[in-house]
Design an enzyme around this catalytic site. Structure first.
Site, PDB file in Angstrom:
ATOM      1  N   ALA A   1      90.202  47.283  51.826  1.00 43.41           N
ATOM      2  CA  ALA A   1      91.534  47.815  51.690  1.00 43.41           C
ATOM      3  C   ALA A   1      92.947  47.325  51.709  1.00 43.41           C
ATOM      4  CB  ALA A   1      90.919  48.812  52.728  1.00 43.41           C
ATOM      5  N   GLY A   2      93.426  45.548  52.114  1.00 40.75           N
ATOM      6  CA  GLY A   2      94.679  45.037  52.359  1.00 40.75           C
ATOM      7  C   GLY A   2      94.795  45.073  54.270  1.00 40.75           C
TER       8      GLY A   2
ATOM      9  N   SER B   1      74.865  39.080  59.806  1.00 37.72           N
ATOM     10  CA  SER B   1      76.272  40.156  59.936  1.00 37.72           C
ATOM     11  C   SER B   1      75.797  41.843  59.988  1.00 37.72           C
ATOM     12  CB  SER B   1      76.457  40.073  58.863  1.00 37.72           C
ATOM     13  OG  SER B   1      77.386  41.702  57.707  1.00 37.72           O
TER      14      SER B   1
ATOM     15  N   ASP C   1      98.660  36.171  56.377  1.00 40.66           N
ATOM     16  CA  ASP C   1      97.496  37.047  57.364  1.00 40.66           C
ATOM     17  C   ASP C   1      96.981  36.095  57.860  1.00 40.66           C
ATOM     18  OD1 ASP C   1      98.200  38.957  55.385  1.00 40.66           O
ATOM     19  OD2 ASP C   1      96.892  38.392  53.838  1.00 40.66           O
TER      20      ASP C   1
ATOM     21  N   THR D   1     106.660  37.853  49.934  1.00 41.23           N
ATOM     22  CA  THR D   1     107.816  37.535  50.027  1.00 41.23           C
ATOM     23  C   THR D   1     107.082  36.082  50.759  1.00 41.23           C
ATOM     24  OG1 THR D   1     107.885  38.631  52.259  1.00 41.23           O
ATOM     25  CG2 THR D   1     109.547  39.215  50.344  1.00 41.23           C
TER      26      THR D   1
ATOM     27  N   SER E   1      90.671  41.349  55.978  1.00 41.02           N
ATOM     28  CA  SER E   1      89.420  41.569  57.215  1.00 41.02           C
ATOM     29  C   SER E   1      89.372  40.454  56.668  1.00 41.02           C
ATOM     30  CB  SER E   1      88.526  42.178  56.369  1.00 41.02           C
ATOM     31  OG  SER E   1      88.739  42.207  54.887  1.00 41.02           O
TER      32      SER E   1
HETATM   33  C1  GLA Z   1      98.038  39.462  50.584  1.00 39.77           C
HETATM   34  C2  GLA Z   1      98.048  37.299  50.565  1.00 39.77           C
HETATM   35  C3  GLA Z   1      99.158  37.554  51.649  1.00 39.77           C
HETATM   36  C4  GLA Z   1     100.147  38.446  51.638  1.00 39.77           C
HETATM   37  C5  GLA Z   1     100.535  39.570  50.910  1.00 39.77           C
HETATM   38  C6  GLA Z   1     101.612  40.000  50.330  1.00 39.77           C
HETATM   39  O1  GLA Z   1      98.214  39.774  52.271  1.00 39.77           O
HETATM   40  O2  GLA Z   1      97.038  36.842  51.340  1.00 39.77           O
HETATM   41  O3  GLA Z   1     100.168  36.255  51.436  1.00 39.77           O
HETATM   42  O4  GLA Z   1     101.045  37.413  50.029  1.00 39.77           O
HETATM   43  O5  GLA Z   1      99.376  39.347  50.130  1.00 39.77           O
HETATM   44  O6  GLA Z   1     102.396  40.398  50.753  1.00 39.77           O
END
Ligand code: GLA
Length: 379
Positions: free
Chosen positions: A119-120, A66, A168, A34, A123
């Site tokens: 992993a979403g 690192s 993010d 969104t 990071s």
């Molecule tokens: C990734 C992107 C965000 C967002 C999400 C989905 O994390 O970096 O900007 O679009 O996917 O909600």
């Protein structure tokens, strides 16, 4: 982590670091895809973070050792080159800062992280905001949170090549312990939303990985733009459910379903904020389940393993709701679980998931944490 960062710096440079920076990962509770539709999101910063221990250099180089990635990073601020791997998030921030006229000076240090990579859990945004913070303290200029979030987004869009939104980076700079954050991605206004104490946020990592440069992420974004154009709107944020019902028949199947996800997801985010504000975790959980179904059926960003993990989570005792979190095509499921059920919940889901897929689903019980910060030595 702080002690480890100091130790690693001392081992490398033989002296104590000048600054320690902590920059958190995030989990999105609801509001997926969104953000670039100018809509609403409800992420929280988590107690897993990237840590930098750094000191100023007298030249124009950035040098970073690192402890999590196999290779180190070294580049000159006078000659920024796109580099593959994790270093592009640091050089990209330097590039974006220079483009916007911020002075950049050299620094060196060590990097540690306990955010699972790819992993979403963002990071990369955490690393971008850690780097921006480093440039600001070394350059002695003010770290304006929203401007820096935009620097991070510009890095992703123009340097890394991922057409991602602003969620993010915004949560990485504006998170507050104990709270999730409602972000209006149109004007970047925010509202801290307290999480009730008797529930936990459990992240389950499916062990499947994604990349936003080669996954369907950019395609989804284009489909949303096509749908917005069809409705004569600049963004899907401006299309109401009523407009959608009345006018979407002539829109192609894919953009129609993408639009339905975004329009209903925006509503769910606002309902989720009301539910949490009233302490109604049952309603919050229901909205999370609906969000997952919408991502599975309309936005089509789930994969078999993620659907299985979400199903397993949703059917466990004490689980109020569970959904895919992040960009999709792999990654993690986030679940809201009654505190007393967390242990059994995690065990049961992990067991069946392993049986059915042969994969390990690592579980992380996460606390809502602060956004990027310089950590004082004496704490
Ligand atoms: C990734 C992107 C965000 C967002 C999400 C989905 O994390 O970096 O900007 O679009 O996917 O909600």
């Amino acid at each position: 982590m702080k002690a480890q960062a100091i130790q690693a710096f001392e081992a490398r440079f033989g002296t104590t670091p000048e600054y320690i920076i902590r920059s958190p990962g995030r989990v999105n509770l609801i509001g997926e895809h969104t953000d670039y539709n100018d809509g609403f999101v409800l992420p929280m910063a988590i107690d897993r973070a990237i840590w930098l221990a750094i000191q100023k250099r007298e030249d124009q180089n950035v040098v970073l050792h690192s402890l999590v990635f196999p290779d180190d990073l070294a580049f000159s601020l006078q000659d920024l080159q796109y580099n593959k791997g994790w270093g592009k998030y640091v050089s990209g921030v330097a590039w974006a800062l220079q483009q916007e006229g911020y002075p950049t000076f050299g620094w060196e240090g060590v990097l540690l992280s306990d955010i699972p990579i790819g992993a979403g859990l963002s990071s990369s945004a955490a690393l971008e905001m850690a780097a921006a913070k480093a440039f600001s303290i070394i350059g002695d200029w003010t770290f304006d949170r929203l401007k820096m979030a935009k620097i991070g987004q510009r890095t992703e869009n123009e340097w890394v090549g991922a057409n991602t939104g602003i969620m993010d980076q915004t949560i990485a700079v504006s998170g507050q312990a104990g709270h999730a954050l409602l972000i209006d991605c149109r004007d970047l206004s925010t509202q801290q939303v307290r999480l009730p104490d008797h529930v936990s946020v459990v992240i389950l990592d499916s062990s499947t990985r994604h990349s936003h440069t080669d996954s369907g992420y950019n395609v989804r974004r284009e489909e949303c733009e096509t749908a917005a154009r069809f409705f004569g709107a600049s963004h899907l944020r401006d299309v109401t459910l009523k407009d959608f019902v009345l006018r979407s028949a002539d829109l192609g199947d894919a953009p129609r379903r993408r639009a339905r996800h975004v329009i209903t997801e925006n509503e769910r985010v606002l309902l989720a904020v009301s539910a949490l504000s009233e302490g109604n975790v049952i309603e919050m959980g229901k909205l999370m389940n609906e969000s997952h179904a919408s991502m599975r059926d309309d936005f089509e960003i789930t994969i078999e393993e993620i659907d299985l993990l979400a199903d397993l989570a949703q059917s466990e005792t004490g689980c109020l709701g569970a959904r895919l979190t992040g960009g999709g095509f792999g990654g993690c499921v986030v679940a809201l679980v009654e505190n007393q059920s967390v242990e059994q919940f995690t065990k049961n889901v992990q067991f069946t998931y392993a049986q059915r897929t042969g994969l390990e689903a690592k579980g992380y019980v996460c606390q809502p944490a602060n956004g990027v910060e310089v950590i004082p030595f004496n704490l």
